[in-house]
Motif scaffolding. Structure first.
Motif, mmCIF file in Angstrom:
data_model
loop_
_atom_site.group_PDB
_atom_site.id
_atom_site.type_symbol
_atom_site.label_atom_id
_atom_site.label_comp_id
_atom_site.label_asym_id
_atom_site.label_seq_id
_atom_site.Cartn_x
_atom_site.Cartn_y
_atom_site.Cartn_z
ATOM 1 N N VAL A 1 -25.183 -42.555 -7.037
ATOM 2 C CA VAL A 1 -24.211 -43.890 -7.111
ATOM 3 C C VAL A 1 -24.525 -44.506 -6.348
ATOM 4 N N ALA A 2 -24.698 -46.130 -6.414
ATOM 5 C CA ALA A 2 -24.845 -47.038 -5.452
ATOM 6 C C ALA A 2 -23.523 -47.617 -5.035
ATOM 7 N N GLY A 3 -23.586 -48.218 -3.839
ATOM 8 C CA GLY A 3 -22.245 -48.786 -3.362
ATOM 9 C C GLY A 3 -21.249 -48.057 -2.864
ATOM 10 N N THR A 4 -21.456 -46.914 -2.400
ATOM 11 C CA THR A 4 -20.390 -45.877 -1.895
ATOM 12 C C THR A 4 -20.040 -46.547 -0.562
ATOM 13 N N ARG A 5 -18.510 -46.658 -0.498
ATOM 14 C CA ARG A 5 -17.868 -47.194 0.599
ATOM 15 C C ARG A 5 -17.523 -46.185 1.830
ATOM 16 N N GLN A 6 -17.120 -44.846 1.220
ATOM 17 C CA GLN A 6 -16.611 -43.932 2.230
ATOM 18 C C GLN A 6 -17.352 -42.599 1.622
ATOM 19 N N PHE A 7 -17.802 -41.730 2.884
ATOM 20 C CA PHE A 7 -18.659 -40.473 2.579
ATOM 21 C C PHE A 7 -17.540 -39.640 3.233
ATOM 22 N N ILE A 8 -16.543 -38.775 2.679
ATOM 23 C CA ILE A 8 -15.626 -37.806 3.190
ATOM 24 C C ILE A 8 -16.300 -36.424 3.201
ATOM 25 N N ALA A 9 -15.761 -35.584 4.144
ATOM 26 C CA ALA A 9 -16.624 -34.315 4.148
ATOM 27 C C ALA A 9 -15.069 -33.398 4.666
ATOM 28 N N VAL A 10 -15.122 -32.087 4.286
ATOM 29 C CA VAL A 10 -14.511 -31.185 4.505
ATOM 30 C C VAL A 10 -14.988 -30.146 5.184
ATOM 31 N N GLY A 11 -14.430 -29.487 6.359
ATOM 32 C CA GLY A 11 -15.030 -28.732 7.357
ATOM 33 C C GLY A 11 -14.267 -27.132 6.996
ATOM 34 N N VAL A 12 -14.753 -26.144 7.256
ATOM 35 C CA VAL A 12 -14.162 -24.889 7.173
ATOM 36 C C VAL A 12 -13.301 -24.554 6.139
ATOM 37 N N ASN A 13 -13.718 -24.711 4.970
ATOM 38 C CA ASN A 13 -12.986 -24.552 3.654
ATOM 39 C C ASN A 13 -13.270 -23.178 2.813
ATOM 40 N N TYR A 14 -14.058 -22.434 3.686
ATOM 41 C CA TYR A 14 -14.236 -20.892 3.161
ATOM 42 C C TYR A 14 -13.941 -20.073 4.349
ATOM 43 N N ALA A 15 -13.416 -19.045 4.016
ATOM 44 C CA ALA A 15 -12.851 -18.159 5.032
ATOM 45 C C ALA A 15 -14.028 -17.328 5.877
ATOM 46 N N LEU A 16 -14.827 -16.862 5.078
ATOM 47 C CA LEU A 16 -16.144 -16.332 5.685
ATOM 48 C C LEU A 16 -16.830 -17.316 6.408
ATOM 49 N N HIS A 17 -17.029 -18.578 6.045
ATOM 50 C CA HIS A 17 -17.637 -19.486 7.155
ATOM 51 C C HIS A 17 -16.602 -19.629 8.248
ATOM 52 N N ALA A 18 -15.475 -19.650 8.287
ATOM 53 C CA ALA A 18 -14.597 -19.702 9.357
ATOM 54 C C ALA A 18 -15.129 -18.499 10.253
ATOM 55 N N GLU A 19 -15.181 -17.400 9.683
ATOM 56 C CA GLU A 19 -15.153 -16.238 10.688
ATOM 57 C C GLU A 19 -16.717 -16.220 11.456
ATOM 58 N N GLU A 20 -17.837 -16.884 10.599
ATOM 59 C CA GLU A 20 -19.060 -16.638 10.985
ATOM 60 C C GLU A 20 -18.879 -17.749 12.005
#
Length: 280
Positions: A67-86
């Protein structure tokens, strides 16, 4: 329908993938795949086109962001329990949300460039989605109607800059090449359940991440309701939804990416990425 953009960086042309996995040129019909072409009405018009009547693109051209012309690139962190643990982080009660600069967006198979002064470049396979129409105060029950399509993403991260340099995560998430997306945008109708997709990432052929979007703490619909409760999402905005366990930061000691490494990742049904790592 799988929409894509192909060609040299900054000169990409619009295309789609036909049933045989070949690239068909959309350039005779439209200039580019831009936010205004992501509405349900516009996508239905594209879906009505017979791919066999479109020119076949020869060879294996570079694939840019779909996609061209993206205005925002939003990310979500720590959205898996095992990733939070590690990561030795508490499981959040609400999503951790941050921005990636739009200048980090790149093609699925572009090189990852380690920036000068970097001490810890890491990988994160993620499910991403693209917004198809203006979204504000959207209830979860209707949230998926606002998704134009889904894509594979690698949320490349410089951990020292992200976690030890103060301020927000955006510092370690935004150097050029740290946002490979694609190889294509798979429209919503081909992804009946975004919460039932496998994710896999390998470094130099060794599996580092192997998970499922079933394990997300906050699913896609929940995230859209949550995000649009605070701000407006626009057509063409990218949202990536967090990564399962298996990142370099969680290894003891961490084994970060080095020049010459090869990263291969995919989200089930959304296409594979392969990136070579090199110095700046």
């Amino acid at each position: 329908m799988k929409l894509l953009r192909y060609g040299p960086a900054g000169q990409e042309l619009p295309g789609l993938l036909d049933a045989q996995g070949r690239i068909r040129a959309l350039s005779p019909l439209l200039r580019d795949i831009t936010p205004e072409l992501l509405s349900d009405e516009a996508l239905n018009q594209l879906r009505a086109i017979d791919p066999e009547k479109l020119p076949l693109v020869a060879g294996q051209p570079r694939l840019g962001a779909p996609v061209a012309g993206t205005r925002q690139f939003i990310a979500v962190g720590v959205n898996y329990a095992l990733h939070a643990e590690e990561a030795s982080m508490a499981v959040p009660k609400e999503p951790i949300v941050f921005n990636k600069s739009i200048t980090c967006i790149g093609g699925a198979n572009d090189d990852i460039v380690i920036p000068p002064g970097s001490k810890g470049v890491d990988w994160e396979v993620e499910l991403g989605f693209v917004i198809g129409k203006p979204a504000y105060q959207v209830p979860k029950a209707r949230a998926l109607d606002y998704v134009a399509g889904y894509f594979t993403a690698n949320d490349v991260s410089e951990r020292e800059w992200q976690l030890q340099r103060g301020g927000q995560f955006v510092k370690g998430k935004s150097p050029p090449t740290f946002g490979p997306v694609g190889p294509w945008l798979v429209t919503r109708d081909e992804v009946p359940d975004p919460q039932n997709l496998r994710l896999n990432l390998q470094v130099n052929g060794i599996t580092r991440q192997d998970g499922s979007t079933r394990d997300m703490l906050f699913g896609v619909a929940w995230l859209i309701e949550h995000l649009t409760g605070f701000f407006r999402l626009e057509p063409g905005d990218l949202v990536i939804t967090g990564t399962p366990a298996g990142v370099a930061y969680g290894m003891k000691p961490p084994v970060y990416l080095q020049p010459g490494d090869v990263v291969t990742l995919e989200v089930e049904g959304l296409g594979r990425q392969t990136q070579r790592v090199r110095g700046s």
